[in-house]
Write an enzyme that holds these catalytic residues in place. Structure first.
Site: not given
Ligand code: ADP
Ligand code: F6P
Length: 321
Positions: A13, A74-75, A105, A107, A127, A129, A131, A173
């Protein structure tokens, strides 16, 4: 000595202040004699080679902008070993010696995988959040709270005029940081967060007690991790007879010009991330402990826990009416 090349990407995000971090990364690296590649749309850009060289001018006029000039995504493919290998090959082809990953986290898990595959990565917490356990602060948190505060202040005007109860759901979140801090800043009557067990009876008791002391309108802050603001508003209205409305603030909290705090913190983290890569150090996540910039091994950082500030929550309850 051969010129070092680093990549920078934003992932997950978006958060206000990500651009300030990108700017700091680019300017620091160029001042240190490095070349910088901007990788687009998170790990997607590393998998499909969607990248552009950045110079000091590429990051002019962005420190005040929300969102991310590098786009984010998100990939799913990057969660697979094949995805990570493709990214590694892209780095080899482009001569990228290290990557700065700005995100949450998830990422960082990706950054740890890529580091293990031989491309040193540094994670910067971005982020709204707040968090991420290994840091007291994440880029975007302050701006998001200020946006939420402004919105809740507006909702209070109309709640006051109608003697209503306004139930406001904020993002976060699974965490309640935005709800807690915004709730305190807006003088909420009650704050509901995932970290503290919610007791409907207690909330109703508090509302009724406040009403018996002359309080006529109410603001209830609820974190999205609890959710269902609509149902909560209906329940409050049914039980107390106070007309209630629910508002879900949503993605507005992710936008807007970053606050001073977010711009400064983002700049500090971007600077430190490049210093680490310059020293040949990878697989680290940077952050803040007691206002100082620190860094940890990514896996260690991800395994840490951040205790919720129950004392602050308790204080909020005591001064809520
Ligand atoms: P954030 O980084 O805000 O926590 P996501 O959890 O959606 O957001 O993760 C962002 C991107 O990081 C994912 O779309 C993916 O490309 C990569 N990613 C997430 N979890 C993993 C993982 N366990 N192993 C490798 N890449 C990951
Ligand atoms: O992690 C940031 C955040 O805005 C959270 O607060 C929320 O739960 C989530 O991303 C929303 O994600 P999306 O942009 O996929 O709706």
């Amino acid at each position: 000595m051969q010129q070092k090349t680093i990549g920078v990407l934003t992932s997950g995000g978006d958060a206000p202040g990500m651009n300030a971090a990108v700017r700091a990364v680019v300017r620091t690296a160029i001042k240190k004699g490095m070349k910088v590649i901007g990788i687009k749309r998170g790990y997607n850009g590393l998998i499909n080679g969607d990248m552009v060289e950045l110079n000091v001018r590429s990051v002019s006029d962005i420190i005040q902008r929300g969102g991310t000039i590098l786009y984010t995504a998100r990939c799913l493919e990057f969660k697979t070993q094949e995805g990570v290998m493709k990214a590694k090959q892209t780095c080899e082809k482009a001569g990228i010696d290290g990557v700065v990953v700005i995100g949450g986290d998830g990422s960082f898990r990706g950054a740890a995988d890529l580091s293990a595959a031989g491309v040193p990565c540094i994670g910067i917490p971005g982020t709204i959040d707040n968090d991420i356990s290994c840091t007291d602060y994440t880029i975007g948190f302050d701006t998001a709270m200020n946006t939420a505060m402004e919105m809740v202040d507006k909702l209070r005007d109309t709640a006051q005029s109608h003697d209503r109860c306004s139930v406001v759901e904020v993002m976060g979140r699974r965490a309640g940081y935005i709800a807690l801090h915004t709730g305190i800043a807006c003088g909420a009557s009650y704050i509901i967060v995932p970290e503290i067990k919610f007791d409907m009876n207690d909330m109703i008791r508090q509302i009724n007690m406040a009403r018996s002391l002359g309080k006529q309108h109410f603001i209830i802050l609820v974190a999205e991790g609890i959710g269902n603001a609509d149902q909560l508003a209906r329940d409050i209205e049914n039980i107390t007879g106070i007309e209630s409305r629910a508002t879900i603030l949503g993605h507005v909290q992710r936008g807007g010009s970053p606050t001073v705090r977010d711009r400064v913190k983002a700049s500090q983290l971007g600077y430190h991330a490049v210093e680490l890569l310059e020293r040949g150090i990878g697989n680290r996540v940077v952050g803040f402990k007691h206002s100082e910039v620190v860094d940890y091994d990514i896996a260690e950082g991800l395994a840490m826990t951040k205790p919720f500030n129950e004392k602050l929550y308790g204080m909020a309850c005591e001064i809520s009416f």
